[in-house]
Design a protein around this motif. Structure first.
Motif, PDB file in Angstrom:
ATOM      1  N   CYS A   8       1.107  -1.137   0.189  1.00 21.35           N
ATOM      2  CA  CYS A   8       0.232   0.027   0.027  1.00 21.35           C
ATOM      3  C   CYS A   8       0.927   0.972  -0.307  1.00 21.35           C
ATOM      4  O   CYS A   8       1.629   1.143   0.703  1.00 21.35           O
ATOM      5  N   ARG A  10       0.004   4.083   0.781  1.00 23.35           N
ATOM      6  CA  ARG A  10      -0.491   5.273   1.817  1.00 23.35           C
ATOM      7  C   ARG A  10       1.223   5.089   3.040  1.00 23.35           C
ATOM      8  O   ARG A  10       1.192   5.585   4.155  1.00 23.35           O
ATOM      9  N   CYS A  11       0.310   2.732   3.591  1.00 23.29           N
ATOM     10  CA  CYS A  11       0.575   2.558   4.818  1.00 23.29           C
ATOM     11  C   CYS A  11       1.427   2.071   4.607  1.00 23.29           C
ATOM     12  O   CYS A  11       2.603   1.425   5.851  1.00 23.29           O
ATOM     13  N   ASP A  13       1.509  -1.030   4.358  1.00 22.11           N
ATOM     14  CA  ASP A  13       1.593  -3.098   4.635  1.00 22.11           C
ATOM     15  C   ASP A  13       1.222  -3.300   3.330  1.00 22.11           C
ATOM     16  O   ASP A  13       1.064  -2.773   1.970  1.00 22.11           O
ATOM     17  N   ILE A  15      -0.540  -5.907   0.093  1.00 22.99           N
ATOM     18  CA  ILE A  15      -1.900  -5.625  -0.143  1.00 22.99           C
ATOM     19  C   ILE A  15      -2.153  -7.311  -0.508  1.00 22.99           C
ATOM     20  O   ILE A  15      -1.295  -8.148  -0.734  1.00 22.99           O
ATOM     21  N   ASP A  32      -6.829   4.615  -6.261  1.00 25.59           N
ATOM     22  CA  ASP A  32      -7.513   4.351  -5.056  1.00 25.59           C
ATOM     23  C   ASP A  32      -7.901   3.212  -4.629  1.00 25.59           C
ATOM     24  O   ASP A  32      -7.115   2.120  -3.779  1.00 25.59           O
ATOM     25  N   LEU A  35      -4.799   0.929  -2.810  1.00 22.42           N
ATOM     26  CA  LEU A  35      -4.444   1.446  -1.136  1.00 22.42           C
ATOM     27  C   LEU A  35      -5.339   0.124  -0.885  1.00 22.42           C
ATOM     28  O   LEU A  35      -5.918  -0.861  -1.674  1.00 22.42           O
ATOM     29  N   CYS A  36      -4.537  -0.696   0.350  1.00 20.51           N
ATOM     30  CA  CYS A  36      -4.852  -1.296   0.943  1.00 20.51           C
ATOM     31  C   CYS A  36      -6.438  -1.238   1.500  1.00 20.51           C
ATOM     32  O   CYS A  36      -6.713  -0.365   1.446  1.00 20.51           O
ATOM     33  N   ASP A  37      -7.529  -2.361   1.851  1.00 29.55           N
ATOM     34  CA  ASP A  37      -8.565  -2.505   2.341  1.00 29.55           C
ATOM     35  C   ASP A  37      -8.776  -0.756   3.496  1.00 29.55           C
ATOM     36  O   ASP A  37      -9.727  -0.282   3.821  1.00 29.55           O
ATOM     37  N   CYS A  39      -6.630   0.888   3.896  1.00 27.78           N
ATOM     38  CA  CYS A  39      -6.578   2.371   4.036  1.00 27.78           C
ATOM     39  C   CYS A  39      -7.589   3.483   3.036  1.00 27.78           C
ATOM     40  O   CYS A  39      -7.964   4.476   2.877  1.00 27.78           O
ATOM     41  N   TYR A  40      -8.096   2.315   1.887  1.00 27.28           N
ATOM     42  CA  TYR A  40      -9.481   2.602   0.953  1.00 27.28           C
ATOM     43  C   TYR A  40     -10.576   2.953   1.884  1.00 27.28           C
ATOM     44  O   TYR A  40     -10.835   3.930   1.628  1.00 27.28           O
TER      45      TYR A  40
END
Length: 377
Positions: A8, A10-11, A13, A15, A32, A35-37, A39-40
């Protein structure tokens, strides 16, 4: 679970699966989608709702303003309108599938309805539910049509007159009803420019002011079609519009025939009184002496030279005393109660005990019943 090998952005982690394989994520090119779940969903909104919705309604006729025009909806309660406007204003996220929603309106006051809308759907294989509250403000004003009516706007006048007489109350009432029927027909097609501005009587007859020249002409045609007679039109210049074009008002002057169905007249042909049946085209009727059909000449049309003797409604029932022969009967004079010999029309029922008669300056004559008036010659 299978790891996609991606992380991801953003964080950081990992995916769990490839973005293009996630249920409910049809477009992996969406920024989007990487993104991982966690963050999404952190910034995910299932529903896009406005802070407030304003519905413009006419306080006079109840029409609703939509787009750039007024629409007649025939609503007394605007709750359904508020629900419809809310459903059109709300947007559901493109990634959601299996979406369902329900709304519960809350009447706050006369002009405010609070819409409680609950949505549910599936995003990335996860069931999502969201509730939004949208206040709907009912803004009451006056539509263009009602403003024109209140201002006395009109484009044509229909004048209902009659030749050598004043139109009867029944004729004027029917003429007014016809005007409203024409307007109702136009309104049914969605024409909001159709209305009757004013109806008034004077010593000569009825005056009907309407919104357009087309409606005035339709009314005139329909009145003449029902009552007979003719109409003419004349234009009066009243102003120029913003483009410099001349604006006219049109007067449709109707002339009803001098005689009406149901009147008894005595044409100047020496063959006796006639009960008028029709004034469409040439005047037609029934001879009271013989029961034969009468039709005025082409030249006379609906206005033959004749004396008025009375009306069918003036007839009274009297006793049929005797059948004298094929051409005469005896009846009791309804005023003197003397037995009098009078002409026997072919529509007279020889077995009748009483018959309707009209006494006039032309004498005493038997009137036909409604069924008798169409007898052949």
């Amino acid at each position: 679970m299978t790891r996609s090998g991606a992380f991801c952005p953003r964080c950081g982690d990992p995916i769990e699966s490839d973005p293009g394989e996630r249920p409910g994520q049809p477009d992996a090119r969406d920024p989007d989608s990487v993104l991982c779940d966690a963050c999404y969903f952190e910034e995910f909104d299932l529903v896009d709702a406005p802070d407030r919705i304003e519905v413009r309604v006419c306080s006079q006729c109840g029409a609703v303003h939509r787009g750039n025009r007024w629409v007649d909806v025939g609503a007394e309660d605007y709750t359904d309108i508020a629900i419809e406007e809310t459903s059109e204003a709300l947007g559901v996220h493109v990634d959601a599938t299996d979406v369902s929603w329900q709304v519960a309106p809350e009447q706050v006051d006369r002009n405010t309805i609070r819409m409680h809308a609950t949505f549910s759907g599936v995003v990335r294989g996860t069931a999502v539910t969201e509730e939004v509250v949208v206040p709907v403000k009912i803004s009451r004003e006056t539509c263009q049509r009602c403003g024109r009516i209140a201002g006395g706007s009109y484009a044509s006048t229909v004048q209902v007159r009659a030749v050598d007489r004043t139109p009867t109350d029944e004729e004027m009432e029917r003429a007014e009803a016809i005007a409203h029927e024409v307007v109702a027909d136009m309104e049914a097609t969605g024409d909001r420019d159709a209305f009757v501005t004013e109806v008034g009587e004077d010593d000569d007859g009825l005056n009907i002011k309407v919104s357009t020249t087309n409606i005035g002409k339709q009314i005139a045609n329909r009145i003449v079609g029902e009552f007979g007679g003719t109409f003419s039109d004349s234009e009066t210049l009243i102003t120029e519009d913003e483009d410099g074009n001349e604006v006219y008002r049109v007067t449709y002057a109707i002339r009803l025939p001098p005689y009406r169905p149901g009147e008894v007249i005595d044409p100047e042909d020496g063959d006796g009184p006639v009960l008028v049946r029709s004034v469409q085209g040439n005047l037609k009727g029934t001879r009271l002496k013989t029961g034969k059909d009468y039709e005025a000449s082409f030249e006379a049309g609906d206005a033959p030279d004749a004396r008025r003797l009375g009306d069918r409604s003036d007839g009274v029932e009297t006793t049929l005393v005797a059948i004298e022969d094929a051409h005469a009967v005896q009846v009791l004079d309804p005023e003197t109660y003397e037995a009098k010999s009078i002409p026997r029309p072919k529509y007279l029922d020889a077995d009748a005990e009483t018959v309707p008669v009209l006494k006039s300056r032309a004498g005493l004559h038997v009137l036909p019943s409604d069924a008798d008036e169409t007898n052949d010659e």
